[in-house]
Scaffold this active site. Sequence first.
Site, mmCIF file in Angstrom:
data_model
loop_
_atom_site.group_PDB
_atom_site.id
_atom_site.type_symbol
_atom_site.label_atom_id
_atom_site.label_comp_id
_atom_site.label_asym_id
_atom_site.label_seq_id
_atom_site.Cartn_x
_atom_site.Cartn_y
_atom_site.Cartn_z
ATOM 1 C CG ASP A 17 -2.006 -1.086 1.150
ATOM 2 O OD1 ASP A 17 -1.950 -1.929 0.238
ATOM 3 O OD2 ASP A 17 -2.881 -1.107 2.035
ATOM 4 C CE LYS A 115 -4.013 -4.287 1.035
ATOM 5 N NZ LYS A 115 -4.695 -3.281 1.838
ATOM 6 C CB CYS A 160 -2.129 -3.066 5.186
ATOM 7 S SG CYS A 160 -3.801 -2.368 5.070
#
Length: 212
Positions: A17, A115, A160
């Site tokens: 990310d 995602k 994450c």
Amino acid sequence: MTDATAVTDRDALLAVDIQNDFCPGGRLAVPRGDEVVPIVNRIAAKFANVVLTQDWHPPGHLSFASSHPGKRPYETIDVAYGPQVLWPDHCIQGTSGAEFRADLQIPHAVLVVRKGFRRTIDSYSAFYENDRVTPTGLAGYLRERGLTRVLLAGLAFDFCVRYSAEDAHREGFTAIVIEDACRGIDVDGSMAATRRQLASLGIRCIEAKDIV
Ligand SMILES: [Zn+2]
């Protein structure tokens, strides 16, 4: 003893990310999140297999506080699959905030895993959505490629990266977190909780300099 970790062709670097919205100036900025970019660029050069994850939400996503009247970002609510922290709107599909940082330079990355694209399920982990049962397909990809070890870097350490590391471990991969190549958010002690949880699972945290 050193933590020296030699990279092999059976390793994958999971760069989590590293997107505009998670960096200073973004809509869900991780403090000093931008600092991971040059570190991850440097590490990635040592890996033949780099996988990028990209948080990728539709407008009105369940994880947005704005989707729940009267709720504010960073509050926790109960949803069908358990507790869910509410966030500012972020990483909306097709927006500049959802793009990778322009200075993230990993042209040899082999896969991008998107995602959080289902409106009613959030996904911190690169392997499973937050209901813990809906797979992203990453475990199958890694297995089919014969990759056995996953080294993790990126944003945010305590969300994450943490859940991706736990799920990599649960899926039978050796998981290693490159801690100085991550930055965290720290909601309600989540940094300390992450370190405890990783240690309890035997997931090692190393530094970028340990990768040789
Ligand atoms: Zn998200």
